[in-house]
Design a protein around this motif. Structure first.
Motif, PDB file in Angstrom:
ATOM      1  N   SER A   1      -1.740 -51.511 -32.099  1.00  0.00           N
ATOM      2  CA  SER A   1      -2.374 -51.185 -33.488  1.00  0.00           C
ATOM      3  C   SER A   1      -2.171 -49.742 -33.985  1.00  0.00           C
ATOM      4  CB  SER A   1      -3.839 -51.276 -33.358  1.00  0.00           C
ATOM      5  OG  SER A   1      -4.200 -52.873 -33.209  1.00  0.00           O
ATOM      6  N   THR A   2      -1.693 -49.678 -35.111  1.00  0.00           N
ATOM      7  CA  THR A   2      -1.432 -48.385 -35.661  1.00  0.00           C
ATOM      8  C   THR A   2      -2.610 -47.736 -36.084  1.00  0.00           C
ATOM      9  OG1 THR A   2      -1.128 -49.133 -38.060  1.00  0.00           O
ATOM     10  CG2 THR A   2       0.900 -48.915 -36.455  1.00  0.00           C
ATOM     11  N   ARG A   3      -2.690 -46.491 -36.513  1.00  0.00           N
ATOM     12  CA  ARG A   3      -3.874 -45.850 -36.909  1.00  0.00           C
ATOM     13  C   ARG A   3      -4.514 -46.256 -38.291  1.00  0.00           C
ATOM     14  NH1 ARG A   3      -4.803 -39.491 -39.056  1.00  0.00           N
ATOM     15  NH2 ARG A   3      -6.787 -39.819 -40.266  1.00  0.00           N
ATOM     16  N   HIS A   4      -3.397 -46.707 -39.270  1.00  0.00           N
ATOM     17  CA  HIS A   4      -3.759 -47.483 -40.306  1.00  0.00           C
ATOM     18  C   HIS A   4      -4.678 -48.746 -40.059  1.00  0.00           C
ATOM     19  CE1 HIS A   4      -3.267 -49.488 -44.417  1.00  0.00           C
ATOM     20  NE2 HIS A   4      -2.967 -50.613 -43.828  1.00  0.00           N
TER      21      HIS A   4
ATOM     22  N   LEU B   1     -12.335 -50.136 -38.009  1.00  0.00           N
ATOM     23  CA  LEU B   1     -13.643 -49.414 -38.052  1.00  0.00           C
ATOM     24  C   LEU B   1     -14.376 -49.553 -39.260  1.00  0.00           C
ATOM     25  CD1 LEU B   1     -11.970 -46.137 -36.428  1.00  0.00           C
ATOM     26  CD2 LEU B   1     -13.276 -47.756 -35.304  1.00  0.00           C
ATOM     27  N   SER B   2     -13.650 -49.539 -40.424  1.00  0.00           N
ATOM     28  CA  SER B   2     -14.431 -49.521 -41.659  1.00  0.00           C
ATOM     29  C   SER B   2     -14.894 -51.027 -41.804  1.00  0.00           C
ATOM     30  CB  SER B   2     -13.434 -49.187 -42.659  1.00  0.00           C
ATOM     31  OG  SER B   2     -14.084 -49.451 -44.070  1.00  0.00           O
ATOM     32  N   ASP B   3     -14.069 -51.989 -41.704  1.00  0.00           N
ATOM     33  CA  ASP B   3     -14.694 -53.200 -41.844  1.00  0.00           C
ATOM     34  C   ASP B   3     -15.614 -53.791 -40.971  1.00  0.00           C
ATOM     35  OD1 ASP B   3     -13.886 -55.780 -43.632  1.00  0.00           O
ATOM     36  OD2 ASP B   3     -14.090 -56.503 -41.554  1.00  0.00           O
ATOM     37  N   ALA B   4     -15.805 -53.445 -39.800  1.00  0.00           N
ATOM     38  CA  ALA B   4     -16.768 -53.764 -38.589  1.00  0.00           C
ATOM     39  C   ALA B   4     -18.147 -52.863 -38.783  1.00  0.00           C
ATOM     40  CB  ALA B   4     -16.030 -53.995 -37.266  1.00  0.00           C
ATOM     41  N   GLY B   5     -17.746 -51.632 -39.377  1.00  0.00           N
ATOM     42  CA  GLY B   5     -18.870 -50.617 -39.339  1.00  0.00           C
ATOM     43  C   GLY B   5     -18.950 -50.202 -37.854  1.00  0.00           C
ATOM     44  N   CYS B   6     -17.796 -49.925 -37.191  1.00  0.00           N
ATOM     45  CA  CYS B   6     -18.241 -49.613 -35.572  1.00  0.00           C
ATOM     46  C   CYS B   6     -18.830 -48.117 -35.636  1.00  0.00           C
ATOM     47  CB  CYS B   6     -16.814 -49.374 -35.182  1.00  0.00           C
ATOM     48  SG  CYS B   6     -15.786 -50.994 -34.868  1.00  0.00           S
ATOM     49  N   ALA B   7     -19.587 -48.125 -34.471  1.00  0.00           N
ATOM     50  CA  ALA B   7     -20.339 -46.836 -34.040  1.00  0.00           C
ATOM     51  C   ALA B   7     -19.668 -46.032 -33.115  1.00  0.00           C
ATOM     52  CB  ALA B   7     -21.819 -47.403 -33.666  1.00  0.00           C
ATOM     53  N   LEU B   8     -18.758 -46.754 -32.346  1.00  0.00           N
ATOM     54  CA  LEU B   8     -18.181 -45.996 -31.246  1.00  0.00           C
ATOM     55  C   LEU B   8     -16.863 -46.579 -30.992  1.00  0.00           C
ATOM     56  CD1 LEU B   8     -18.495 -44.257 -28.507  1.00  0.00           C
ATOM     57  CD2 LEU B   8     -19.322 -46.363 -27.329  1.00  0.00           C
ATOM     58  N   VAL B   9     -15.794 -45.488 -30.448  1.00  0.00           N
ATOM     59  CA  VAL B   9     -14.568 -46.232 -29.976  1.00  0.00           C
ATOM     60  C   VAL B   9     -14.284 -45.944 -28.516  1.00  0.00           C
ATOM     61  CG1 VAL B   9     -12.001 -45.556 -30.288  1.00  0.00           C
ATOM     62  CG2 VAL B   9     -13.500 -45.756 -32.318  1.00  0.00           C
ATOM     63  N   ILE B  10     -13.892 -46.886 -27.765  1.00  0.00           N
ATOM     64  CA  ILE B  10     -13.640 -46.645 -26.413  1.00  0.00           C
ATOM     65  C   ILE B  10     -12.168 -46.851 -26.557  1.00  0.00           C
ATOM     66  CG2 ILE B  10     -13.843 -47.669 -24.132  1.00  0.00           C
ATOM     67  CD1 ILE B  10     -16.671 -48.807 -24.588  1.00  0.00           C
ATOM     68  N   ALA B  11     -11.308 -45.890 -25.870  1.00  0.00           N
ATOM     69  CA  ALA B  11      -9.996 -46.008 -25.963  1.00  0.00           C
ATOM     70  C   ALA B  11      -9.304 -45.718 -24.428  1.00  0.00           C
ATOM     71  CB  ALA B  11      -9.232 -45.287 -27.017  1.00  0.00           C
TER      72      ALA B  11
ATOM     73  N   ALA C   1      -3.665 -43.013 -31.880  1.00  0.00           N
ATOM     74  CA  ALA C   1      -3.698 -43.730 -33.353  1.00  0.00           C
ATOM     75  C   ALA C   1      -5.377 -43.914 -33.124  1.00  0.00           C
ATOM     76  CB  ALA C   1      -3.232 -45.138 -33.115  1.00  0.00           C
ATOM     77  N   ALA C   2      -5.727 -44.397 -32.109  1.00  0.00           N
ATOM     78  CA  ALA C   2      -7.490 -44.718 -32.109  1.00  0.00           C
ATOM     79  C   ALA C   2      -8.341 -43.374 -32.225  1.00  0.00           C
ATOM     80  CB  ALA C   2      -7.893 -45.393 -30.799  1.00  0.00           C
ATOM     81  N   SER C   3      -7.991 -42.471 -31.585  1.00  0.00           N
ATOM     82  CA  SER C   3      -8.683 -41.156 -31.508  1.00  0.00           C
ATOM     83  C   SER C   3      -8.611 -40.577 -32.993  1.00  0.00           C
ATOM     84  CB  SER C   3      -8.335 -40.062 -30.445  1.00  0.00           C
ATOM     85  OG  SER C   3      -7.025 -39.850 -30.839  1.00  0.00           O
ATOM     86  N   SER C   4      -7.311 -40.449 -33.681  1.00  0.00           N
ATOM     87  CA  SER C   4      -7.315 -39.779 -34.927  1.00  0.00           C
ATOM     88  C   SER C   4      -7.940 -40.563 -35.994  1.00  0.00           C
ATOM     89  CB  SER C   4      -5.779 -39.965 -35.332  1.00  0.00           C
ATOM     90  OG  SER C   4      -5.082 -40.801 -35.276  1.00  0.00           O
TER      91      SER C   4
ATOM     92  N   ALA D   1     -11.302 -38.895 -38.011  1.00  0.00           N
ATOM     93  CA  ALA D   1     -11.047 -38.937 -39.368  1.00  0.00           C
ATOM     94  C   ALA D   1     -12.630 -39.508 -40.079  1.00  0.00           C
ATOM     95  CB  ALA D   1      -9.890 -39.699 -39.837  1.00  0.00           C
ATOM     96  N   ARG D   2     -13.097 -40.490 -39.239  1.00  0.00           N
ATOM     97  CA  ARG D   2     -14.521 -41.198 -39.729  1.00  0.00           C
ATOM     98  C   ARG D   2     -15.752 -40.411 -39.148  1.00  0.00           C
ATOM     99  NH1 ARG D   2     -14.266 -45.494 -42.862  1.00  0.00           N
ATOM    100  NH2 ARG D   2     -12.218 -46.311 -43.332  1.00  0.00           N
ATOM    101  N   GLY D   3     -15.226 -39.301 -38.150  1.00  0.00           N
ATOM    102  CA  GLY D   3     -16.558 -38.743 -37.793  1.00  0.00           C
ATOM    103  C   GLY D   3     -17.182 -39.780 -36.511  1.00  0.00           C
ATOM    104  N   LEU D   4     -16.517 -40.465 -35.577  1.00  0.00           N
ATOM    105  CA  LEU D   4     -16.923 -41.433 -34.874  1.00  0.00           C
ATOM    106  C   LEU D   4     -16.936 -40.801 -33.402  1.00  0.00           C
ATOM    107  CD1 LEU D   4     -15.787 -44.856 -36.255  1.00  0.00           C
ATOM    108  CD2 LEU D   4     -18.153 -44.107 -36.416  1.00  0.00           C
ATOM    109  N   PRO D   5     -17.708 -40.962 -32.520  1.00  0.00           N
ATOM    110  CA  PRO D   5     -17.662 -40.816 -31.211  1.00  0.00           C
ATOM    111  C   PRO D   5     -16.425 -41.450 -30.420  1.00  0.00           C
ATOM    112  CG  PRO D   5     -19.708 -42.035 -31.344  1.00  0.00           C
ATOM    113  CD  PRO D   5     -19.054 -41.607 -32.949  1.00  0.00           C
TER     114      PRO D   5
END
Length: 511
Positions: free
Chosen positions: A92-95, A101-111, A118-121, A125-129
């Motif tokens: 998956s690309t950053r886009h 992230l926006s649609d699901a309203g995610c609270a956290l990213v595990i990469a 892509a995931a970290s950027s 940008a969304r201020g997510l941990p």
């Protein structure tokens, strides 16, 4: 009260030393083995770390990782914590990630640590941990109780596009995924003595529900290959003495070309190969079964049905061109345009009802209502027919869906990206026949009259915004696209044969 982690807990109690997973180290190639006792302990410890970081019950967690044991640890840790896993494609690309992230309203990213930025950027940008997933899972010593869930609680959200609009999140419940494991065991007759192997991505419903959940429900072992390679898959088959292999048709075809002079006796322990994701050519079926000495069983299902719908009867064996009958706890109907059940041999739309049908699309009640009625019947959009045995044959995929090497490519998503290019006036994305991938992605474009837009620029534009397998490999420019009276582009009028002849002139890309 159930939890998706229950099968792991059950086998950790009864057979703690049984191997649950095997995986190769990305750097060393060494094989690591995780027992059910270890998987339970590390998953619970991982959940404790997630809870300590502030994760709440019901929070959505974007998980991006290849098919490695640590993916399973993180996925199960999310379940133990009572949260919702949102697995996404590692390509998956950053886009694309930003949209989820926006649609699901995610609270956290595990990469996964070895993936790109892509995931970290997108998360930054969304201020997510962001939590980096490393070999061994870095779970720490803390523990936490396994949180009870309701059967109808959402356990995972898997994003899938329809033929129109943006990707939609199919909500798979605790009950859906537990039922998928039970159905998989019944269909494959898996037992604790089985050794299953796959290179399927666990972020996809096939690998996640049909393979992972079936393996853990049976209490057997799962050998994982993080990236498909025919020689590596064959080596894993020999090394781990696999009894069950799961994959898509392109994998079987590739393995045939790397098996050399192998005799079926080399794979005497292999009893079945489970195939899905695309139609399996009869010639490949026959040759693979002869070379590897096993039975190939095909199935049909969708993300919205937790991978299950039909499956080949293991006793009757496969009928070429058919995908079996309804799985346990499932009903299949082929209906005409008036919604009436079709008799055998009559083509109609396929409907599925059962324990694995999704709860609905995440925050999309109108889209849910369009495919899921009050009685629980899911409208697939696929056309098919049954025979007198109740077996199903897929006549056509849902509208314009392209299946490239087992990956779903939705033309509308690709078209939307290409339309954003300032020099693209019109575009039609279609699937064309391909001997290797089954289908290849082609784009037919009308450019601005004064532009110098070329195929390389279009490909580069798409590659920056789409996963590699979605990028059109065949790009053709025309003065006008065929249209109907209403101005709608008539994709069926596009000459696919001419486009298909250009495939051999283009360098092949991997999915």
């Amino acid at each position: 009260m159930p939890n998706l982690f229950d099968p792991v807990r059950r086998h950790a109690d009864s057979h703690p030393d049984t191997v649950a997973m095997r995986g190769e180290g990305a750097a060393t190639g060494d094989v690591s083995a995780w027992t059910y006792h270890q998987l339970r302990s590390v998953s619970i410890n991982y959940a404790a770390a997630l809870i300590d970081s502030g994760l709440q019950v019901g929070d959505r967690v974007l998980l991006i990782a290849p098919s490695v044991p640590e993916f399973v640890v993180a996925y199960m840790g999310i379940q133990v914590a009572g949260a919702v896993a949102v697995p996404v494609n590692t390509m998956s690309t950053r886009h694309e990630i930003d949209y989820v992230l926006s649609d699901a309203g995610c609270a956290l990213v595990i990469a996964w640590h070895a993936l790109g930025p892509a995931a970290s950027s997108a998360a930054i940008a969304r201020g997510l941990p962001i939590r980096t997933l490393r070999p061994g899972a870095d779970s720490g010593p803390a523990t936490t109780p396994v949180r009870d869930r309701d059967r109808d609680d959402t356990a995972a959200i898997l994003y899938t596009s329809g033929t129109t609009g943006r990707p939609k999140g199919a909500q798979l419940t605790v009950a859906n995924l537990l039922a998928a494991g039970e159905i998989g065991v019944a269909c494959s007759r898996s037992t604790r003595s089985d050794r299953t192997g796959t290179a399927l991505p666990l972020f996809h419903v096939f690998g996640q529900a049909s393979v992972m959940m079936t393996t853990f429900t049976a209490g057997s072992s799962l050998s994982l290959l993080s990236r498909f390679d025919a020689a590596a898959m064959t080596a894993m088959l020999r090394r781990d003495r696999l009894t069950v292999l799961a994959g898509v048709p392109t994998m079987w075809n590739a393995m045939l070309h790397t098996a050399g002079e192998a005799d079926p006796a080399d794979f005497a322990q292999l009893r079945i190969a489970i195939s899905g994701g695309a139609s399996l050519p009869a010639a490949v079926t026959k040759e693979f079964q002869a070379r590897f000495g096993c039975t190939i069983l095909e199935g049909y299902g969708l993300t919205e049905t937790t991978a299950f719908g039909t499956f080949t009867d293991i006793d009757r064996g496969a009928k070429v061109g058919w995908v079996g009958s309804a799985t346990p706890f499932t009903r299949i109907e082929v209906r005409d345009e008036a919604g009436r059940p079709c008799p055998p041999s009559r083509i109609g739309e396929i409907f599925i009802r059962g324990e694995t049908v999704m709860k609905g699309y995440w925050q999309r009640p109108s889209d849910t209502a369009a495919v899921l009625d009050d009685d629980g019947w899911f409208r697939t959009g696929d056309l098919g027919t049954t025979d007198t045995d109740g077996d199903l044959r897929i006549v056509d995929r849902a509208k314009d869906l392209i299946i490239r090497g087992g990956y779903n490519v939705y033309p509308s998503e690709v078209e939307e990206v290409l339309f954003t290019h300032p020099d693209v006036v019109e575009v039609a994305v279609i699937g064309i026949p391909d001997d290797y991938y089954g289908e290849e992605v082609a784009a037919v474009i009308v450019g601005r009259p004064d532009s110098t837009l070329g195929a390389t620029e279009v490909s580069d534009w798409a590659r920056e915004r789409l996963s590699a397998y979605k990028v059109p490999r065949v790009i053709e420019f025309v003065e006008a696209l065929p249209k109907g009276a209403t101005g709608k582009i008539l994709k069926r009028a596009i000459d696919r044969e001419t486009l298909a002849r250009t495939v051999s002139d283009n360098p092949r890309t991997t999915p």
